[in-house]
Design a protein around this motif. Sequence first.
Motif, mmCIF file in Angstrom:
data_model
loop_
_atom_site.group_PDB
_atom_site.id
_atom_site.type_symbol
_atom_site.label_atom_id
_atom_site.label_comp_id
_atom_site.label_asym_id
_atom_site.label_seq_id
_atom_site.Cartn_x
_atom_site.Cartn_y
_atom_site.Cartn_z
ATOM 1 N N ARG A 67 14.150 -29.192 11.277
ATOM 2 C CA ARG A 67 14.700 -27.844 11.088
ATOM 3 C C ARG A 67 13.597 -26.791 11.145
ATOM 4 N N VAL A 68 12.484 -27.046 10.480
ATOM 5 C CA VAL A 68 11.377 -26.080 10.468
ATOM 6 C C VAL A 68 10.850 -25.865 11.883
ATOM 7 N N PHE A 69 10.694 -26.936 12.664
ATOM 8 C CA PHE A 69 10.175 -26.785 14.017
ATOM 9 C C PHE A 69 11.206 -26.142 14.944
ATOM 10 N N TYR A 70 12.450 -26.600 14.895
ATOM 11 C CA TYR A 70 13.469 -26.083 15.813
ATOM 12 C C TYR A 70 13.782 -24.615 15.518
ATOM 13 N N TYR A 71 14.177 -24.345 14.283
ATOM 14 C CA TYR A 71 14.520 -22.964 13.941
ATOM 15 C C TYR A 71 13.287 -22.070 13.931
ATOM 16 N N GLY A 72 12.136 -22.619 13.571
ATOM 17 C CA GLY A 72 10.902 -21.839 13.634
ATOM 18 C C GLY A 72 10.633 -21.353 15.044
ATOM 19 N N ASP A 73 10.808 -22.238 16.019
ATOM 20 C CA ASP A 73 10.613 -21.843 17.411
ATOM 21 C C ASP A 73 11.686 -20.854 17.859
ATOM 22 N N LEU A 74 12.922 -21.120 17.507
ATOM 23 C CA LEU A 74 14.023 -20.248 17.904
ATOM 24 C C LEU A 74 13.842 -18.843 17.312
ATOM 25 N N TYR A 75 13.471 -18.767 16.040
ATOM 26 C CA TYR A 75 13.258 -17.466 15.407
ATOM 27 C C TYR A 75 12.029 -16.767 15.988
ATOM 28 N N SER A 76 10.998 -17.525 16.349
ATOM 29 C CA SER A 76 9.822 -16.918 16.995
ATOM 30 C C SER A 76 10.227 -16.240 18.295
ATOM 31 N N ARG A 77 11.111 -16.889 19.037
ATOM 32 C CA ARG A 77 11.602 -16.314 20.292
ATOM 33 C C ARG A 77 12.422 -15.044 20.046
ATOM 34 N N VAL A 78 13.236 -15.057 18.994
ATOM 35 C CA VAL A 78 14.026 -13.872 18.655
ATOM 36 C C VAL A 78 13.097 -12.719 18.279
ATOM 37 N N TYR A 79 12.117 -12.973 17.418
ATOM 38 C CA TYR A 79 11.194 -11.919 16.993
ATOM 39 C C TYR A 79 10.408 -11.355 18.176
ATOM 40 N N ALA A 80 9.934 -12.241 19.050
ATOM 41 C CA ALA A 80 9.180 -11.779 20.218
ATOM 42 C C ALA A 80 10.054 -10.906 21.106
ATOM 43 N N SER A 81 11.313 -11.268 21.240
ATOM 44 C CA SER A 81 12.229 -10.477 22.064
ATOM 45 C C SER A 81 12.505 -9.118 21.426
ATOM 46 N N LEU A 82 12.652 -9.098 20.105
ATOM 47 C CA LEU A 82 12.899 -7.831 19.410
ATOM 48 C C LEU A 82 11.716 -6.876 19.530
ATOM 49 N N GLU A 83 10.513 -7.439 19.550
ATOM 50 C CA GLU A 83 9.313 -6.600 19.558
ATOM 51 C C GLU A 83 8.625 -6.555 20.921
ATOM 52 N N HIS A 84 9.233 -7.149 21.945
ATOM 53 C CA HIS A 84 8.660 -7.182 23.295
ATOM 54 C C HIS A 84 7.212 -7.661 23.255
ATOM 55 N N ASP A 85 7.036 -8.830 22.659
ATOM 56 C CA ASP A 85 5.710 -9.379 22.419
ATOM 57 C C ASP A 85 5.707 -10.851 22.825
ATOM 58 N N SER A 86 4.555 -11.467 22.767
ATOM 59 C CA SER A 86 4.429 -12.888 23.081
ATOM 60 C C SER A 86 5.032 -13.741 21.958
ATOM 61 N N VAL A 87 5.715 -14.797 22.329
ATOM 62 C CA VAL A 87 6.319 -15.693 21.351
ATOM 63 C C VAL A 87 5.248 -16.314 20.454
ATOM 64 N N ASP A 88 4.106 -16.626 21.034
ATOM 65 C CA ASP A 88 3.038 -17.258 20.265
ATOM 66 C C ASP A 88 2.525 -16.379 19.133
ATOM 67 N N ASN A 89 2.705 -15.085 19.216
ATOM 68 C CA ASN A 89 2.274 -14.177 18.152
ATOM 69 C C ASN A 89 3.209 -14.205 16.945
#
Length: 163
Positions: free
Chosen positions: A103-125
Amino acid sequence: MRQFLTLSGGFGFGSMSMLALDYVITSLTLAKILKNIGYPKTQYAWIPIFNIYVLATVMTKGINSTNVFFVNIPTNRYRLGWLVILILSLIPSVGTKLALVARVFYYGDLYSRVYASLEHDSVDNHNALGIISAIIPFIVVIKTLSAPDMPIQVEHRSADLVA
């Protein structure tokens, strides 16, 4: 005896109320994400479990292989990550621990993608905040609902294999 029944009924009502409130808040959050991405059927945000599949599908559109914290997973399998977590959680003892890690890895990655999209930034950040959000999901709600209503473009990791 009457006091016990009164208390147990109150706890049951309270629990059901909290579940209903969680459902509404989560659905509103997912509906806002889908709306901002331009997904035509935002009502899918209100269908439990399917809404996570839709979010994963939207966030990985145009990718053949999804990189989840240094592990490449075929995108069609990535989109079913919620099912793996569900199955693991049904296994007694060790399965629940594995489900928590998944759950931590899957949702962590999914939420990272959402945040990057909201802020027009790199997912890795957004990896750290994504992982913390997988542990404390209310962060996603606050961050998403406080974001302005504007069209966003889905961001991918540099290690994702784009079609």
